[in-house]
Design a protein around this motif. Structure first.
Motif, PDB file in Angstrom:
ATOM      1  N   THR A 218       0.757  -1.065   0.051  1.00  0.00           N
ATOM      2  CA  THR A 218       0.114   0.020   0.048  1.00  0.00           C
ATOM      3  C   THR A 218       0.879   1.286  -0.203  1.00  0.00           C
ATOM      4  N   LYS A 219       1.992   1.117  -0.034  1.00  0.00           N
ATOM      5  CA  LYS A 219       3.034   2.201  -0.021  1.00  0.00           C
ATOM      6  C   LYS A 219       3.072   2.966  -1.216  1.00  0.00           C
ATOM      7  N   PHE A 220       3.825   3.925  -1.473  1.00  0.00           N
ATOM      8  CA  PHE A 220       3.974   4.988  -2.882  1.00  0.00           C
ATOM      9  C   PHE A 220       4.892   4.153  -3.754  1.00  0.00           C
ATOM     10  N   ASP A 221       4.367   3.786  -4.760  1.00  0.00           N
ATOM     11  CA  ASP A 221       5.055   2.977  -5.684  1.00  0.00           C
ATOM     12  C   ASP A 221       5.513   3.767  -6.858  1.00  0.00           C
TER      13      ASP A 221
ATOM     14  N   SER B  61       3.064  15.204  -7.886  1.00  0.00           N
ATOM     15  CA  SER B  61       3.243  16.462  -6.730  1.00  0.00           C
ATOM     16  C   SER B  61       2.304  16.136  -5.795  1.00  0.00           C
ATOM     17  N   ARG B  62       1.436  15.426  -5.803  1.00  0.00           N
ATOM     18  CA  ARG B  62       0.757  15.040  -4.625  1.00  0.00           C
ATOM     19  C   ARG B  62       1.499  14.079  -3.840  1.00  0.00           C
ATOM     20  N   SER B  63       2.357  13.292  -4.404  1.00  0.00           N
ATOM     21  CA  SER B  63       3.255  12.294  -3.515  1.00  0.00           C
ATOM     22  C   SER B  63       4.557  12.643  -3.527  1.00  0.00           C
TER      23      SER B  63
ATOM     24  N   GLY C 102      10.259  12.954   1.682  1.00  0.00           N
ATOM     25  CA  GLY C 102      10.011  13.313   2.871  1.00  0.00           C
ATOM     26  C   GLY C 102      10.050  14.883   2.742  1.00  0.00           C
ATOM     27  N   ASN C 103      10.751  15.744   3.367  1.00  0.00           N
ATOM     28  CA  ASN C 103      10.580  17.246   3.229  1.00  0.00           C
ATOM     29  C   ASN C 103      11.797  17.781   2.352  1.00  0.00           C
ATOM     30  N   ARG C 104      12.325  16.722   1.411  1.00  0.00           N
ATOM     31  CA  ARG C 104      13.479  17.469   0.704  1.00  0.00           C
ATOM     32  C   ARG C 104      13.218  18.079  -0.369  1.00  0.00           C
ATOM     33  N   PHE C 105      11.861  18.171  -0.871  1.00  0.00           N
ATOM     34  CA  PHE C 105      11.285  18.850  -2.040  1.00  0.00           C
ATOM     35  C   PHE C 105       9.951  19.482  -1.384  1.00  0.00           C
TER      36      PHE C 105
ATOM     37  N   TYR D  27      16.105  16.000  -7.970  1.00  0.00           N
ATOM     38  CA  TYR D  27      14.666  15.226  -7.859  1.00  0.00           C
ATOM     39  C   TYR D  27      14.825  13.935  -8.806  1.00  0.00           C
ATOM     40  N   PHE D  28      15.651  14.335  -9.931  1.00  0.00           N
ATOM     41  CA  PHE D  28      15.904  13.041 -10.863  1.00  0.00           C
ATOM     42  C   PHE D  28      16.579  11.774  -9.958  1.00  0.00           C
ATOM     43  N   THR D  29      17.655  12.107  -9.212  1.00  0.00           N
ATOM     44  CA  THR D  29      18.172  10.994  -8.293  1.00  0.00           C
ATOM     45  C   THR D  29      17.264  10.413  -7.386  1.00  0.00           C
ATOM     46  N   CYS D  30      16.574  11.221  -6.648  1.00  0.00           N
ATOM     47  CA  CYS D  30      15.428  10.851  -5.762  1.00  0.00           C
ATOM     48  C   CYS D  30      14.389   9.886  -6.634  1.00  0.00           C
TER      49      CYS D  30
END
Length: 108
Positions: A43-46, A72-74, A80-83, A94-97
């Motif tokens: 159920t986690k973000f995929d 953007s919603r995810s 986390g709070n990085r972006f 962002y690409f790396t993440c």
């Protein structure tokens, strides 16, 4: 401001091998095989599933504007709070993440 997100998604969406894999829904097949062998659901973000859906939407509707709402919603789930939306962010970070999160989709 989602410029950092848009530029990364555009680059990845138009990367031929990745786009082809998404258009063939290969990740969904991978998930089905994994669920069958492990008898589990997640159920986690995929990130890979969201990206595959994005690619299918973009490439099957040429000329249509596709806002990155699911990404953007995810954003907080992804990083986390990085972006944060509304701030100028670094596209490379962002690409790396995002790519790391997509890779984790296959391994977790």
């Amino acid at each position: 401001n989602t410029c950092f997100m848009n530029s990364v998604l555009q680059c990845l969406t138009y990367t031929p091998p990745l786009a082809q894999s998404c258009l063939e829904n290969q990740y969904n097949a991978f998930l089905a095989d994994r669920r069958e062998s492990n008898n589990t659901t997640s159920t986690k973000f995929d990130a890979m599933q969201v990206f595959q859906s994005h690619v299918n939407t973009v490439l099957r509707a040429p000329g249509k504007v596709v806002p990155p709402h699911k990404f953007s919603r995810s954003l907080k789930l992804l990083s986390g709070n990085r972006f944060r939306l509304g701030r100028q962010e670094d596209a490379h970070e962002y690409f790396t993440c995002l790519v790391e999160s997509m890779e984790k989709s296959f391994t977790s």
